[in-house]
Write a protein that holds these residues in place. Structure first.
Motif, PDB file in Angstrom:
ATOM      1  N   ARG A 118       1.961   2.106  -3.385  1.00  8.83           N
ATOM      2  CA  ARG A 118       0.905   2.766  -4.155  1.00  8.83           C
ATOM      3  C   ARG A 118       0.823   4.252  -3.805  1.00  8.83           C
ATOM      4  O   ARG A 118       0.743   5.110  -4.687  1.00  8.83           O
ATOM      5  CB  ARG A 118      -0.443   2.092  -3.868  1.00  8.83           C
ATOM      6  CG  ARG A 118      -1.596   2.592  -4.720  1.00  8.83           C
ATOM      7  CD  ARG A 118      -2.873   1.868  -4.348  1.00  8.83           C
ATOM      8  NE  ARG A 118      -3.361   2.263  -3.047  1.00  8.83           N
ATOM      9  CZ  ARG A 118      -4.142   3.341  -2.840  1.00  8.83           C
ATOM     10  NH1 ARG A 118      -4.499   4.098  -3.856  1.00  8.83           N
ATOM     11  NH2 ARG A 118      -4.551   3.638  -1.636  1.00  8.83           N
ATOM     12  N   ARG A 165      -7.453  -3.967  -0.586  1.00 12.30           N
ATOM     13  CA  ARG A 165      -6.912  -3.765  -1.936  1.00 12.30           C
ATOM     14  C   ARG A 165      -6.010  -4.927  -2.363  1.00 12.30           C
ATOM     15  O   ARG A 165      -5.836  -5.183  -3.556  1.00 12.30           O
ATOM     16  CB  ARG A 165      -6.153  -2.443  -2.004  1.00 12.30           C
ATOM     17  CG  ARG A 165      -7.054  -1.223  -2.129  1.00 12.30           C
ATOM     18  CD  ARG A 165      -6.254   0.046  -2.376  1.00 12.30           C
ATOM     19  NE  ARG A 165      -5.616   0.524  -1.173  1.00 12.30           N
ATOM     20  CZ  ARG A 165      -6.156   1.408  -0.332  1.00 12.30           C
ATOM     21  NH1 ARG A 165      -7.365   1.889  -0.557  1.00 12.30           N
ATOM     22  NH2 ARG A 165      -5.498   1.815   0.736  1.00 12.30           N
ATOM     23  N   ASP A 225       0.825  -1.202   0.000  1.00  9.82           N
ATOM     24  CA  ASP A 225       0.000   0.000   0.000  1.00  9.82           C
ATOM     25  C   ASP A 225       0.863   1.258   0.000  1.00  9.82           C
ATOM     26  O   ASP A 225       0.550   2.255  -0.654  1.00  9.82           O
ATOM     27  CB  ASP A 225      -0.924   0.000   1.216  1.00  9.82           C
ATOM     28  CG  ASP A 225      -2.287   0.574   0.902  1.00  9.82           C
ATOM     29  OD1 ASP A 225      -2.742   0.431  -0.240  1.00  9.82           O
ATOM     30  OD2 ASP A 225      -2.896   1.176   1.798  1.00  9.82           O
ATOM     31  N   GLN A 246      -8.103  -0.934   4.670  1.00 18.01           N
ATOM     32  CA  GLN A 246      -8.339  -0.656   3.259  1.00 18.01           C
ATOM     33  C   GLN A 246      -7.186  -1.182   2.402  1.00 18.01           C
ATOM     34  O   GLN A 246      -7.404  -1.684   1.299  1.00 18.01           O
ATOM     35  CB  GLN A 246      -8.529   0.850   3.037  1.00 18.01           C
ATOM     36  CG  GLN A 246      -9.788   1.408   3.672  1.00 18.01           C
ATOM     37  CD  GLN A 246     -11.035   0.678   3.218  1.00 18.01           C
ATOM     38  OE1 GLN A 246     -11.248   0.441   2.020  1.00 18.01           O
ATOM     39  NE2 GLN A 246     -11.887   0.315   4.167  1.00 18.01           N
TER      40      GLN A 246
END
Length: 402
Positions: A114, A170, A111, A166
């Motif tokens: 990202r 993902r 994450d 979250q």
């Protein structure tokens, strides 16, 4: 209950280590026994009759990556022989590739990649990464790969914030497999108060913001704070963080705010420094669940953070400001200008922040973990720990609260 926790450190002064320290304390208080696979354990825990420390040597190696690999190898060897002795084994991220029932997720490297893509590209354009930067990228990529495997093997993943949850979603982790347990804070250690600033050489008659964290990489987002500061006349900023290799003192000078930014180096007296500040500024580009954010709130500081900061979900409009975009210099500058112009509002925000923090104590957090462990343990596993291996966790995952 026989509990095993695998983590590098179980000490109050470390983020992940502090979480596990609180869990161990609470588990011991209610009569459980705890085995710790760790390289460092707090001195007050070591002699406790309910604690068994299996020391995993990993110090002395030149890089964190090598230390992690050595720790993973030693811990897997030990768990392969002894896992059947425990009712619950709690891992922390990709600390080992041994499959276990509970994995507490304090960071999602996939994450962060990202979130960081744009930031790292901009940083590289201005500052070539060099060997350190290349190493950091390799470290992140490898951890992203290893932790994905670890998450797939666990029965239950404990996300330390909605931000982390979250990130797991993902990655394709089913929502039914995730529990959110926010980190805690010691509301008796971090308390509102007032400390004279001269002990740090800080000016006493000006609005003072505080930033604390790693200032060697762009993740904590000090660069955006410094750029916003250039548009906020009169505001000074105290920065707590290790200066070695940091590009930000030079950036402060280049932006013309060097005389208002006070780099204090790594601090062990952060709770006192918080009492000397007027507000806490922490718009991190990616944070799993920031302990320092909760500590600032417990100290009664209004906080300015970002939606990308884990734990920001507890920052309501009555106790601080959550920026939608951590890189929005203009919005941050407008927010800071409004706060330093209104001392009454700052006081009101700080009082509300303290009340919010009081609901997130370490003991309350630890009890949530123990409730989860209890749900994983069936009566048969408790009576016959030799059968309570990681397959047992899978068989009884239906006991978890939905």
């Amino acid at each position: 209950m026989k509990l095993c926790i695998v983590t590098h450190r179980v000490v109050p002064g470390d983020g992940q280590g502090r979480v596990n320290y609180a869990i161990v304390q609470h588990a011991l208080a209610v009569g459980h026994s705890v085995t710790l696979l760790a390289s460092e354990v707090a001195p007050d825990l070591v002699p406790h009759p309910g604690v068994t420390w299996v020391a995993i040597p990993s110090e002395g190696l030149p890089t964190e990556l090598l230390r992690n690999l050595v720790f993973s190898w030693h811990s897997r060897r030990w768990l392969t022989k002894h896992a059947v002795e425990f009712d619950v084994i709690k891992l922390n991220g990709a600390i080992t590739d041994f499959p276990a029932g509970v994995n507490a997720v304090h960071f999602v490297h996939h994450d962060w990649l990202r979130f960081a893509k744009q930031s790292l590209r901009e940083s590289s354009a201005n500052h070539p990464p060099g060997l350190r930067g290349l190493y950091q990228r390799l470290y992140t990529l490898l951890n992203a790969h290893w932790e994905k495997q670890a998450f797939q093997q666990a029965t239950v993943l404990v996300a330390v914030s909605q931000q982390v949850k979250q990130g797991l979603l993902r990655l394709g982790v089913p929502a039914s497999k995730i529990r959110v347990v926010l980190n805690g804070v010691d509301a008796t250690e971090f308390v509102p108060g007032s400390v004279e600033r001269d002990r740090w050489g800080l000016p006493g008659n000006v609005p003072m913001g505080l930033f604390a964290g790693d200032i060697k990489t762009p993740r904590k987002n000090l660069d955006t704070v410094l750029r916003a500061l250039a548009q906020v006349a009169g505001l000074h900023l105290a920065v707590a963080g290790d200066l070695q290799g940091s590009p930000y003192p030079r950036l402060a000078q280049d932006l013309g705010v060097g005389d208002r930014v006070h780099f204090l180096g790594y601090r062990r007296d952060l709770k006192d420094l918080m009492q000397a500040a007027d507000l806490f500024i922490f718009p991190s580009r990616y944070e799993a669940c920031s302990l320092v954010l909760l500590e600032a709130m417990a100290t009664g500081l209004p906080v300015v953070t970002a939606a990308t900061t884990g734990g920001a979900e507890i920052v309501t409009p009555d106790c601080g400001v959550v920026l939608p975009d951590p890189n929005d210099v203009e919005h941050l500058a407008q927010t800071l200008n409004a706060l330093i112009a209104d001392s009454t509002r700052r006081s009101q925000l700080g009082q509300a922040a303290r009340r919010r923090a009081e609901a997130h104590t370490w003991s309350a957090m630890a009890q949530q973990y123990l409730d989860l462990f209890d749900a994983l343990c069936c009566p048969a596993a408790a009576d016959h720990p030799q059968t309570a291996n990681h397959e047992t966790y899978r068989h009884h995952s239906h006991l978890l609260p939905r």
